[in-house]
Motif scaffolding. Structure first.
Motif, short mmCIF file in Angstrom:
data_model
loop_
_atom_site.label_atom_id
_atom_site.label_comp_id
_atom_site.label_asym_id
_atom_site.label_seq_id
_atom_site.Cartn_x
_atom_site.Cartn_y
_atom_site.Cartn_z
N ILE A 167 0.90 4.22 -2.94
CA ILE A 167 0.58 5.62 -2.66
C ILE A 167 1.71 6.52 -3.14
O ILE A 167 1.51 7.53 -3.81
N LEU A 168 2.92 6.10 -2.82
CA LEU A 168 4.10 6.88 -3.17
C LEU A 168 4.23 7.01 -4.69
O LEU A 168 4.46 8.10 -5.22
N LEU A 211 1.73 15.47 -1.15
CA LEU A 211 2.99 14.83 -1.58
C LEU A 211 3.82 14.40 -0.38
O LEU A 211 4.24 13.26 -0.27
N ILE A 225 14.78 9.57 2.73
CA ILE A 225 13.89 8.52 3.21
C ILE A 225 14.21 7.19 2.55
O ILE A 225 14.82 7.14 1.49
N LYS A 242 13.87 1.95 -4.48
CA LYS A 242 14.36 2.98 -5.40
C LYS A 242 13.71 2.91 -6.78
O LYS A 242 13.67 3.89 -7.51
N VAL A 270 18.23 4.41 5.12
CA VAL A 270 18.60 5.21 3.95
C VAL A 270 19.99 4.78 3.46
O VAL A 270 20.19 4.55 2.28
N ARG A 297 0.81 -1.21 0.00
CA ARG A 297 0.00 0.00 0.00
C ARG A 297 0.85 1.27 0.00
O ARG A 297 0.63 2.19 -0.78
N LYS A 298 1.85 1.27 0.85
CA LYS A 298 2.69 2.45 0.98
C LYS A 298 3.39 2.78 -0.33
O LYS A 298 3.46 3.94 -0.74
N VAL A 342 10.42 16.61 3.38
CA VAL A 342 11.04 15.85 2.30
C VAL A 342 10.13 15.89 1.08
O VAL A 342 8.93 15.66 1.19
N LEU A 352 4.85 23.86 -6.39
CA LEU A 352 3.50 23.38 -6.08
C LEU A 352 2.88 24.22 -4.97
O LEU A 352 3.59 24.87 -4.21
N LYS A 386 2.55 17.24 -13.03
CA LYS A 386 2.20 18.64 -12.74
C LYS A 386 3.38 19.56 -12.99
O LYS A 386 3.25 20.64 -13.55
N LEU A 387 4.56 19.11 -12.52
CA LEU A 387 5.74 19.98 -12.58
C LEU A 387 6.26 20.15 -14.00
O LEU A 387 6.86 21.17 -14.32
N ASP A 436 17.22 14.07 -3.83
CA ASP A 436 16.87 14.63 -2.53
C ASP A 436 16.02 13.65 -1.72
O ASP A 436 16.18 13.54 -0.52
N LEU A 437 15.13 12.93 -2.39
CA LEU A 437 14.31 11.96 -1.67
C LEU A 437 15.13 10.75 -1.23
O LEU A 437 15.02 10.28 -0.10
N LEU A 438 15.98 10.27 -2.15
CA LEU A 438 16.75 9.06 -1.86
C LEU A 438 17.68 9.27 -0.67
O LEU A 438 17.96 8.36 0.07
N LYS A 464 1.98 11.92 -10.16
CA LYS A 464 1.15 13.11 -10.26
C LYS A 464 2.02 14.37 -10.21
O LYS A 464 1.85 15.30 -11.00
N THR A 465 2.97 14.38 -9.27
CA THR A 465 3.84 15.54 -9.12
C THR A 465 4.70 15.76 -10.36
O THR A 465 4.82 16.89 -10.85
N GLU A 500 1.58 9.35 -6.11
CA GLU A 500 1.79 10.76 -5.77
C GLU A 500 3.00 11.34 -6.52
O GLU A 500 2.95 12.47 -7.00
N LEU A 501 4.06 10.55 -6.65
CA LEU A 501 5.24 11.03 -7.38
C LEU A 501 4.93 11.22 -8.86
O LEU A 501 5.39 12.17 -9.49
N ALA A 543 2.30 11.54 1.38
CA ALA A 543 2.51 10.25 0.72
C ALA A 543 3.89 9.70 1.05
O ALA A 543 4.07 8.50 1.23
#
Lengths: 270, 258
Positions: free
Chosen positions: A13-14, B127, A100, A104, B91, A9-10, B113, B119, A24-25, A95-97, A20-21, A17-18, B130
């Protein structure tokens, strides 16, 4: 890594959302916004159409040639967008890697899913053009689905493989840019494959062993005209046409294997 | 080129140890003379140069954190605190040693993060949510609370680039504290906002402490160590030099600078 864990599930969701972003961007700050997803390939098509079909008079004997060309350029744009975004994904999402912990591969898949959304929008345009141009609906249209899937898996394989090397050696992006330019002419997009076949059957056969050429010709066959030369009807052998498919799968598994091995150190290397 | 890796295991049991770290080592490969790029990599290989120097950051750490404990990790800049936290969070990979995490872990290595300046505040909430593992529906439910807590409701449809940095951190903090887990990892997140907001953060930590939440806090603020932590661990140059009651460790830390 088992399937339930990969799609838990997690992670879903991720991924959503990524994606979608990313979408959008992509067109943030442009006046026409999402319209560019449509306009860019249409404008590219217009240029190629004027230069090759009108000035150089290529493809005169192919029925519905403009749609045939548009179909090819649309698929090609999908392939280039998918690979370019996929290869850059790990670096772009560095930046995400670094902050959190999550599988990957999600960043690569989300970057390529954006390309799929663009493709679907463009496919609607191709179909509208086809209908206007007098192509009749046929059940064979649905055969584009496996062909697009093949093209996607191929792009994903390339993105995994080159994307994981790109983390350390950023040259990959530039090398791939040039390579793609060369590849464009090795695939019958602007010129019909029959032109090659007229001079050398062998050359045409070799071209058709390229998975990208195979997928694009299959899509044209399914969507526009059954007169299209495809890997299946041209190679004259039952087994040879499976070579591009095997190449795709081999690249996908090899790419995923390398990515998985290298991804442990993305956080500290990116 | 083969790199040895230690292990990091997540389990769910009713034992009383939340985090167990055994003989943890970590070093980074720092590229020398621009080893980025294929040409340089090729040259280095031909000349027999490794192209990187190995920097040892953690040199054999051993400690346990019990369930319900509020533990501070202190040390100078560059002593390895954040690296340790990132390895616990999954990480970075441990180079050698074993880490066992018992329970659901929520790491806050950094606030906000994935925040994207282009946005709107609203989009960033979804975001960032999520990334913390919340579904859209869950965010829908807590959406108003997040903005009320951050006291930024009137800015929710503005692009994030128009927020001041303090406002961004407040928003990020408001989302972060919604996350529910057995173990919280917090890296320097207390020092945000103005005095009024600081008070809210402080209340949040008091609340965590009263609820016996397991917390690992990396901080430079000895006030926080004294106020919230049951125990603290002092790290110097990649090794644990002291591990004991919060007040004693805070004193010892301050002596480093005198």
């Amino acid at each position: 890594m088992s399937i339930p864990r990969v799609l838990n599930r997690k992670n879903r969701i991720l991924l959503a959302e990524l994606t979608k972003t990313d979408f959008k961007l992509r067109y943030q700050g442009s006046v026409l916004g999402y319209l560019w997803a449509l306009l860019r390939p249409l404008l590219m098509f217009a240029i190629l159409y004027v230069v090759f079909a009108k000035l150089l008079k290529i493809g005169g004997d192919i029925p519905h040639y403009p749609v045939y060309l548009l179909c090819g350029t649309t698929m090609w744009s999908f392939f280039t967008e998918c690979t370019a975004q996929g290869i850059q994904a790990v670096v772009n999402r560095g930046d995400l890697l670094r902050k959190i912990s999550f599988p990957k591969y999600i960043v690569v898949v989300s970057a390529t899913l954006t390309a799929i959304i663009n493709l679907l929008i463009n496919l609607v345009v191709v179909i509208i053009f086809a209908l206007i141009n007098g192509v009749d609906f046929s059940w064979s249209w649905f055969l584009v689905i496996p062909a697009i899937a093949e093209l996607y898996l191929l792009s994903l394989g390339i993105a995994f493989l080159l994307g994981s090397i790109n983390v350390k050696y950023r040259d990959i992006t530039s090398i791939w840019d040039v390579f793609v330019q060369a590849l464009f002419y090795a695939i019958p997009i602007i010129y019909p494959i029959s032109m090659v076949a007229d001079t050398s059957t062998l050359a045409a056969k070799i071209i058709l062993l390229n998975p990208i050429a195979q997928a694009i010709q299959d899509i044209r066959f399914a969507l526009i005209t059954h007169e299209t030369i495809t890997t299946w009807n041209y190679l004259g052998n039952i087994f040879l046409p499976f070579i591009p498919i095997l190449m795709t799968l081999a690249l996908l598994f090899f790419g995923a294997f390398v990515f998985r091995k290298k991804s442990k150190f993305f956080a500290e290397e990116v | 080129m083969k790199r040895q890796t230690g292990t990091r295991t997540e389990i769910q049991t009713s034992n009383d140890i939340a985090i167990e770290v055994k003989n943890l080592h970590k070093s980074f490969r720092l590229p020398t003379e621009q080893a980025f790029g294929l040409k340089q990599a090729l040259f280095n290989r031909l000349r027999g140069i490794k192209g990187y120097t190995e920097q040892k950051v953690l040199k054999g750490l051993n400690f346990n954190i019990k369930k319900g404990e509020f533990v501070g990790i202190v040390g100078r800049n560059g002593s390895g605190k954040s690296t340790l936290l990132k390895i616990i969070a999954g990480v970075y990979y441990p180079e050698k040693g074993e880490i066992t995490i018992d329970g659901n872990l929520i790491p806050f290595i950094e606030l906000g993060v994935g925040f994207s300046p282009e946005l709107t505040g609203r989009e960033n909430v979804y975001l960032n949510g999520a990334l913390l593992g919340f579904s859209n529906e869950e965010i829908d439910e807590m959406y108003d609370d997040i903005w009320d807590f951050a006291e930024l409701k009137q800015f929710q449809d503005q692009k994030l680039k128009n927020y001041s940095s303090g406002m961004q951190v407040r928003l990020a903090f408001s989302i972060a504290i919604r996350a529910k887990g057995d173990i919280l990892l917090l890296d320097e997140v207390l020092a945000v906002g103005d005095a009024a907001f600081q008070q809210k953060c402080s209340d949040y930590f008091t609340n965590l402490k009263n609820n016996n939440q397991t917390v690992v806090l990396v901080t430079h603020s000895m006030d926080n160590v004294r106020n919230f932590c049951d125990r603290a661990i002092l790290i110097e140059d990649g090794k644990i030099t002291a591990n004991g009651p919060a007040n004693e460790i805070a004193d010892q830390y301050l002596k480093l600078f005198s």
